[in-house]
Design a protein around this motif. Structure first.
Motif, PDB file in Angstrom:
ATOM      1  N   SER A 104      49.543  54.446  31.202  1.00  0.00           N
ATOM      2  CA  SER A 104      50.604  54.799  30.263  1.00  0.00           C
ATOM      3  C   SER A 104      51.931  54.977  31.009  1.00  0.00           C
ATOM      4  O   SER A 104      51.951  55.113  32.234  1.00  0.00           O
ATOM      5  N   CYS A 105      53.025  54.967  30.263  1.00  0.00           N
ATOM      6  CA  CYS A 105      54.373  55.158  30.829  1.00  0.00           C
ATOM      7  C   CYS A 105      54.690  54.120  31.899  1.00  0.00           C
ATOM      8  O   CYS A 105      55.358  54.417  32.902  1.00  0.00           O
ATOM      9  N   HIS A 110      57.537  48.462  30.066  1.00  0.00           N
ATOM     10  CA  HIS A 110      58.803  48.830  29.413  1.00  0.00           C
ATOM     11  C   HIS A 110      59.839  47.732  29.641  1.00  0.00           C
ATOM     12  O   HIS A 110      60.598  47.372  28.722  1.00  0.00           O
ATOM     13  N   ASP A 146      56.265  52.945  15.787  1.00  0.00           N
ATOM     14  CA  ASP A 146      57.299  53.475  16.665  1.00  0.00           C
ATOM     15  C   ASP A 146      57.108  52.955  18.092  1.00  0.00           C
ATOM     16  O   ASP A 146      56.060  52.427  18.457  1.00  0.00           O
ATOM     17  N   GLU A 147      58.144  53.108  18.912  1.00  0.00           N
ATOM     18  CA  GLU A 147      58.147  52.507  20.243  1.00  0.00           C
ATOM     19  C   GLU A 147      57.038  53.030  21.152  1.00  0.00           C
ATOM     20  O   GLU A 147      56.394  52.233  21.849  1.00  0.00           O
ATOM     21  N   PRO A 148      56.776  54.355  21.197  1.00  0.00           N
ATOM     22  CA  PRO A 148      55.694  54.811  22.080  1.00  0.00           C
ATOM     23  C   PRO A 148      54.347  54.178  21.755  1.00  0.00           C
ATOM     24  O   PRO A 148      53.589  53.815  22.663  1.00  0.00           O
ATOM     25  N   GLN A 151      54.447  50.546  22.920  1.00  0.00           N
ATOM     26  CA  GLN A 151      54.351  50.423  24.380  1.00  0.00           C
ATOM     27  C   GLN A 151      52.913  50.637  24.839  1.00  0.00           C
ATOM     28  O   GLN A 151      52.409  49.889  25.686  1.00  0.00           O
ATOM     29  N   ARG A 152      52.257  51.648  24.304  1.00  0.00           N
ATOM     30  CA  ARG A 152      50.864  51.902  24.678  1.00  0.00           C
ATOM     31  C   ARG A 152      49.987  50.693  24.348  1.00  0.00           C
ATOM     32  O   ARG A 152      49.164  50.270  25.155  1.00  0.00           O
ATOM     33  N   GLU A 155      50.744  47.961  26.848  1.00  0.00           N
ATOM     34  CA  GLU A 155      50.137  48.259  28.148  1.00  0.00           C
ATOM     35  C   GLU A 155      48.662  47.883  28.158  1.00  0.00           C
ATOM     36  O   GLU A 155      48.166  47.291  29.131  1.00  0.00           O
ATOM     37  N   ASP A 189      45.477  57.221  31.033  1.00  0.00           N
ATOM     38  CA  ASP A 189      46.426  57.913  30.170  1.00  0.00           C
ATOM     39  C   ASP A 189      46.909  59.150  30.929  1.00  0.00           C
ATOM     40  O   ASP A 189      46.204  60.150  31.016  1.00  0.00           O
ATOM     41  N   GLN A 191      49.328  61.201  30.279  1.00  0.00           N
ATOM     42  CA  GLN A 191      49.677  62.378  29.469  1.00  0.00           C
ATOM     43  C   GLN A 191      48.436  63.216  29.165  1.00  0.00           C
ATOM     44  O   GLN A 191      48.470  64.438  29.207  1.00  0.00           O
TER      45      GLN A 191
END
Length: 217
Positions: A104-105, A110, A146-148, A151-152, A155, A189, A191
């Motif tokens: 993630s992230c 991105h 939504d963007e998050p 993105q996940r 990924e 992950d 988070q």
């Protein structure tokens, strides 16, 4: 210089563990390595595969690059670093497992999702385009999300693109078909602090090591 001093202190700790006293590990490793696992991971400083899995030196052969990508098999002129490492791990070291470890992230993903990725540099944009099929899939299926979440999803889809590209290498495909090598798609992950694995039966990433829950005080 503070960071460098930290690294040197860390090396001294490593030295005490493996070279002072009676440790035999590097006496053996100095002659040969025999890892059974190849991990293709991201260069992200937060996602060190050996640290995440508690491995010792010699346990895994590691390739790290932006967004943990595997390009498709090709023999055109160029410097094919990932392909060379893959060939060495499979043909010479004869690893039994190949793990693509996404997370993630991810800054690389991105960048892939950025409409202005061409401005990021002369090397980043063409590299992350390896995962463009993942971007297109997410755009088709999750354009309203939504963007998050997108993105996940991207990924994780990029991990699958790399798994598919692995099978374009004829000598790896042959070993997979003979069940001499097994492919794995993992996702860390950060988070939640859990590790997911792609299950072809469900077509989704499911917990391989679930998040830990703090004991009540």
């Amino acid at each position: 210089m503070k960071d460098i001093a930290k690294f040197l202190s860390g090396f001294k700790k490593f030295q005490r563990t493996y070279f002072c006293g009676d440790s035999e590990l590097f006496k053996d490793l100095s002659h040969a390595q025999n890892p059974k696992v190849l991990v293709i991971a991201c260069s992200d400083s937060r996602v060190d595969p050996a640290l995440l899995t508690g491995c010792e030196p010699g346990d895994m052969f590691v390739v790290r690059n932006v967004a943990n990508l595997v390009p498709p098999y090709e023999t055109s002129p160029g410097r094919h670093g990932v392909s060379a490492a893959l060939e060495y791990a499979v043909k010479v070291l004869e690893v039994e497992h190949v793990i693509v470890l996404g997370h993630s992230c991810c800054g690389g993903i991105h960048a892939l999702m950025s409409p202005r990725k061409e401005e990021l540099g002369e090397f980043i944009a063409p590299w992350v385009k390896i995962a463009e099929p993942a971007l297109l899939e997410v755009g088709e299926k999750l354009s309203e999300k939504d963007e998050p979440l997108r993105q996940r999803a991207c990924e994780q889809a990029a991990v699958l693109v790399s798994l598919e590209n692995l099978l374009t290498f004829p000598w790896l495909w042959e070993r997979v078909m003979q069940e001499r090598v097994y492919l794995h798609g993992w996702y860390f992950d950060m988070q939640k602090g859990e590790l997911l694995s792609y299950l072809p039966e469900t077509g989704s990433f499911e917990p391989l090591v679930a998040r830990c829950v703090a004991a009540p005080k």
